[in-house]
Design a protein around this motif. Sequence first.
Motif, PDB file in Angstrom:
ATOM      1  N   VAL A 320       1.136  -1.206  -0.236  1.00 19.68           N
ATOM      2  CA  VAL A 320      -0.548  -0.599   0.173  1.00 19.68           C
ATOM      3  C   VAL A 320       1.177   1.410   0.341  1.00 19.68           C
ATOM      4  N   GLN A 321       0.731   1.911  -0.725  1.00 16.51           N
ATOM      5  CA  GLN A 321       1.093   3.400  -0.850  1.00 16.51           C
ATOM      6  C   GLN A 321       0.621   4.326  -1.254  1.00 16.51           C
ATOM      7  N   GLY A 322       0.443   4.900   0.570  1.00 17.84           N
ATOM      8  CA  GLY A 322      -0.249   5.515   0.841  1.00 17.84           C
ATOM      9  C   GLY A 322       0.517   7.533   1.018  1.00 17.84           C
ATOM     10  N   ASP A 323       0.519   8.485   1.344  1.00 17.97           N
ATOM     11  CA  ASP A 323       0.511   9.839   0.857  1.00 17.97           C
ATOM     12  C   ASP A 323       1.890   9.600   1.768  1.00 17.97           C
ATOM     13  N   ASN A 324       1.658   9.592   3.245  1.00 18.01           N
ATOM     14  CA  ASN A 324       3.446   9.480   3.887  1.00 18.01           C
ATOM     15  C   ASN A 324       4.456   8.867   3.223  1.00 18.01           C
ATOM     16  N   ILE A 325       4.479   7.760   2.442  1.00 17.88           N
ATOM     17  CA  ILE A 325       5.409   6.858   2.075  1.00 17.88           C
ATOM     18  C   ILE A 325       6.138   7.782   0.971  1.00 17.88           C
ATOM     19  N   LYS A 326       4.333   7.862  -0.584  1.00 14.01           N
ATOM     20  CA  LYS A 326       4.711   8.765  -1.048  1.00 14.01           C
ATOM     21  C   LYS A 326       5.726  10.264  -1.208  1.00 14.01           C
ATOM     22  N   ASN A 327       5.493  10.609  -0.113  1.00 14.40           N
ATOM     23  CA  ASN A 327       6.093  12.387   0.374  1.00 14.40           C
ATOM     24  C   ASN A 327       7.382  11.867   0.383  1.00 14.40           C
ATOM     25  N   ALA A 328       7.256  10.710   1.059  1.00 18.30           N
ATOM     26  CA  ALA A 328       9.060   9.994   1.998  1.00 18.30           C
ATOM     27  C   ALA A 328      10.014   9.993   0.473  1.00 18.30           C
ATOM     28  N   LYS A 329       8.924   8.693  -0.041  1.00 13.80           N
ATOM     29  CA  LYS A 329       9.919   8.497  -1.461  1.00 13.80           C
ATOM     30  C   LYS A 329      10.952   9.716  -2.370  1.00 13.80           C
ATOM     31  N   SER A 330       9.755  10.912  -2.856  1.00 17.39           N
ATOM     32  CA  SER A 330       9.854  12.099  -3.015  1.00 17.39           C
ATOM     33  C   SER A 330      11.403  12.830  -2.557  1.00 17.39           C
ATOM     34  N   GLU A 331      11.341  13.127  -0.911  1.00 17.77           N
ATOM     35  CA  GLU A 331      12.187  13.717  -0.666  1.00 17.77           C
ATOM     36  C   GLU A 331      13.914  12.974  -0.521  1.00 17.77           C
ATOM     37  N   ILE A 332      13.542  11.142  -0.525  1.00 14.92           N
ATOM     38  CA  ILE A 332      14.321  10.893  -0.621  1.00 14.92           C
ATOM     39  C   ILE A 332      15.644  11.368  -2.208  1.00 14.92           C
ATOM     40  N   GLU A 333      14.385  11.051  -3.102  1.00 15.42           N
ATOM     41  CA  GLU A 333      14.531  11.264  -4.855  1.00 15.42           C
ATOM     42  C   GLU A 333      15.609  12.728  -5.109  1.00 15.42           C
ATOM     43  N   LYS A 334      14.989  13.399  -4.347  1.00 17.51           N
ATOM     44  CA  LYS A 334      15.233  14.796  -4.047  1.00 17.51           C
ATOM     45  C   LYS A 334      16.978  15.239  -3.902  1.00 17.51           C
ATOM     46  N   SER A 335      16.353  14.059  -2.353  1.00 17.31           N
ATOM     47  CA  SER A 335      18.072  13.699  -1.590  1.00 17.31           C
ATOM     48  C   SER A 335      19.063  13.390  -2.334  1.00 17.31           C
ATOM     49  N   ILE A 336      19.012  12.333  -3.543  1.00 15.86           N
ATOM     50  CA  ILE A 336      19.962  12.023  -4.576  1.00 15.86           C
ATOM     51  C   ILE A 336      20.263  12.732  -5.499  1.00 15.86           C
TER      52      ILE A 336
END
Length: 381
Positions: A320-336
Amino acid sequence: MDKKKISDLEDQIMSTVGNALKAIDFANLKRDINYKTDDTLSHFKTKFNVYSEKHMSLNRKAKNDVSTYISKRPAGSISGILYILFGVSGSLVCGFSVLIFLIFKMLFSSIAVTISYAMLGVSLIFLAVSLGLLARGIKSRKRVKRFKTYVRFIDDNSYFLIKDLAKFVKEKESFVVKDLSKMIDLGMFLEGHIDEEKTYFMLSDEVYSDYLNLKKQQMAKESNNEKLNEEIYNSEKEEIESTIKIGRNYIEQITNVRNELYKEEIAIKLDKLGNIANQILSNVEKNPKKIQEVNKFINHYLPITIKLINSYKELNSQLVQGDNIKNAKSEIEKSIDLINSAFENLLDDLFEDVVLDISTDISVLKTLFKQEGLAEDDFKK
């Protein structure tokens, strides 16, 4: 590279990472492979400073004893005068005899030829011997004069630098060395010594013995210093190899995660990250002195990156890809993205010396072409 920009970029990375993973807390790892040996090495930088300090005390001890090491009647002081007297007398007598003989030969040609030439030969031989005595006497007297000059320079010192004496008498050092050696052989300096490097003259056996002992101690210290340098070098080499090995291991972990996330958009970012990281490590392998510049990259940012992408992998595996998970993944991508940008700047900074060398070479070529009339402006004239 602009240090302020890099600093701002680092702040952005840490801020973005904090938003992605609230609980991440890493300690800064700092390595120091210099072992603070500057104090030890500087202790051995000058070869003869220790000698000079020790000899100063020897000079004070020998102040009233210098005269005991100098001949009171140096070789040539009397014999030189006798050589000159005999040489002058003999030269005058023999020269006058040859002159008289030539006059009689011209006036009385009836003198037997054999006898006349025999007498002339004997006279010339005695004349040559007399001139030789005269030259030897003059040479001896000059040596005695120089000896007295040397003694004035020595004053109350038990040792001195030969180059200083050479300046004092306005002669070449090689001449002074030969002159002192001859005086030592003639007993003018009763216990004189010249070191193997032809640098010092020592007036007494005691000072020379102390000099040899100090030299042995210095050689032993230098030998220990060489061993210390070798140990430091080997330790630094091992440290560098270990650091690079750690970096390679991190890159391998990034590659493994990337292979698991090959269908995700982040895989492209991780490909770029792995490529830049590999280039940085390859540069350091070729230029080990730059290890300090990339220590933070290897020991701080790569571990953070590994934790980020592992977190991304874990988040991505959730059904289940909820908003929190999607936001965390987005932040990690920005970090990379930020990390890639910082690593690109770091890689570019590592080539700063290369660019400087190239610019210098080009500048030299332009100057040479200009001097030879081969510059583009010269052809336009």
